[in-house]
Design an enzyme around this catalytic site. Structure first.
Site, short mmCIF file in Angstrom:
data_model
loop_
_atom_site.label_atom_id
_atom_site.label_comp_id
_atom_site.label_asym_id
_atom_site.label_seq_id
_atom_site.Cartn_x
_atom_site.Cartn_y
_atom_site.Cartn_z
N LYS A 53 0.84 -1.21 -0.04
CA LYS A 53 0.26 0.00 -0.06
C LYS A 53 0.84 1.08 0.03
O LYS A 53 0.48 2.19 -0.49
CB LYS A 53 -0.91 0.10 1.42
CG LYS A 53 -1.98 -1.04 1.08
CD LYS A 53 -2.91 -1.11 2.36
CE LYS A 53 -3.82 -2.42 2.35
NZ LYS A 53 -4.71 -2.49 3.63
N GLN A 97 -4.20 -2.02 10.16
CA GLN A 97 -4.26 -3.51 9.23
C GLN A 97 -4.60 -4.38 10.25
O GLN A 97 -4.18 -4.55 11.31
CB GLN A 97 -2.58 -3.53 8.91
CG GLN A 97 -2.47 -4.89 8.34
CD GLN A 97 -3.29 -4.94 6.92
OE1 GLN A 97 -3.49 -3.91 6.09
NE2 GLN A 97 -3.81 -6.25 6.58
N ASP A 120 -11.13 2.41 4.60
CA ASP A 120 -11.49 0.72 4.45
C ASP A 120 -12.88 0.49 4.35
O ASP A 120 -13.43 -0.48 3.99
CB ASP A 120 -10.92 0.01 5.73
CG ASP A 120 -9.53 -0.61 5.43
OD1 ASP A 120 -9.06 -1.06 4.24
OD2 ASP A 120 -8.81 -1.00 6.45
#
Length: 296
Positions: A53, A97, A120
């Site tokens: 990312k 994460q 997200d």
């Protein structure tokens, strides 16, 4: 003829488009999008994913920040870091994460993220706004699948879509998106799961079959009708002594038996995965505008 839905190539096209928009932002003196990520511990898969990312951000011209915390960080310390990013006006969006260590409540952390920075798309606010068709962050994997269907002009209106798996991250939002009055969308959707007694029969009725259950090679050729579109979300590493790496990656769909029957199918790897990463960049790009809409 079967056609591959090439997520890798499509994601590169999307990243090129985003990079061009970033150049325009720079030329007009606007704020460069800034994505942050919190990585707790040293899980190998999470490390690889977060680093990818960061590399994606560099490729498109975004600013990025990676915050590393030890595996034994307390939940309160992690929540304090989340609150700090919530308050930082330079950060347009951020992710925490997962998976997180067992001593940390992932739900509590998700709820602590400002929905206006939740790129997200996991927060209840964003899920609710998605259900109502309001401007929001749509979680990256479902959004990537919708983008892939759109770019390959797969017809969805009036079709029967079967979604295998009811997770909050993929299956459930996918079923909602495919049924909405949109393009792609306007499908009649059936959601099947571990308690569905006639799953194979339902899958055989699907014009579009979206599989996200984490069981390698679960969908076989006898479960798919001729001319179907098959989206394989799963990815599992299996031992394979014939390969130098010692393993192979496979999806939830037995590609060998299923692909000859398909009009379209995603490969694994190179299908949904790259689209998920590209969708996170798309969410970050629109974060500044969405933040104002959340306030309004």
């Amino acid at each position: 003829m079967m056609q591959l839905l090439d997520g890798k190539q499509t994601a590169e096209t999307i990243k090129t488009e985003i990079a061009q928009q970033v150049e325009l932002i720079k030329a007009t003196g606007g704020k460069i999008p800034h994505l942050a990520a919190i990585l707790v511990g040293n899980d190998g898969a999470s490390e690889t994913y977060v680093n990818s990312k960061v590399a994606d951000c560099k490729q498109v011209g975004f600013d990025s920040t990676l915050i590393r915390l030890p595996a034994d960080v307390s939940e309160d310390e992690l929540l304090a870091q989340v609150d700090k990013l919530n308050s930082d006006d330079d950060i347009d969006g951020f992710i925490v994460q997962v998976p997180l260590p067992a001593h940390i409540d992932e739900t509590r952390v998700t709820l602590a993220i400002d929905p206006a920075k939740d790129v997200d798309g996991f927060s209840p606010t964003n899920v609710g706004r998605m259900c109502l068709g309001l401007p929001t962050f749509i979680s990256a994997t479902p959004n990537g699948i919708m983008e892939l269907l759109a770019r390959y002009q797969v017809k969805t209106s009036g079709k029967h879509c079967v979604v295998v798996g009811r997770s909050n991250i993929v299956g459930t939002p996918m079923s909602i998106l495919m049924s909405r009055n949109s393009n792609p969308g306007n499908a009649t959707v059936t959601l099947v799961h571990s308690r569905t007694p006639n799953m194979a029969e339902v899958c055989r009725s699907a014009d579009i079959l979206i599989v996200a259950i984490g069981k390698p090679d679960f969908i076989t050729g006898d479960m798919v009708k001729e001319g179907a579109t098959v989206i394989d979300v799963g990815i599992t590493r299996l031992p394979d002594s014939s390969r130098a790496s010692g393993f192979r990656l496979t999806g939830d769909v037995d590609f060998t038996s299923v692909s000859p029957k398909c009009a379209f199918i995603t490969p694994v790897p190179g299908g949904v995965g790259p689209m998920t990463r590209a969708s996170l960049l798309q969410n970050t790009l629109k974060a500044q505008n969405l933040r104002q809409q959340f306030k309004d």
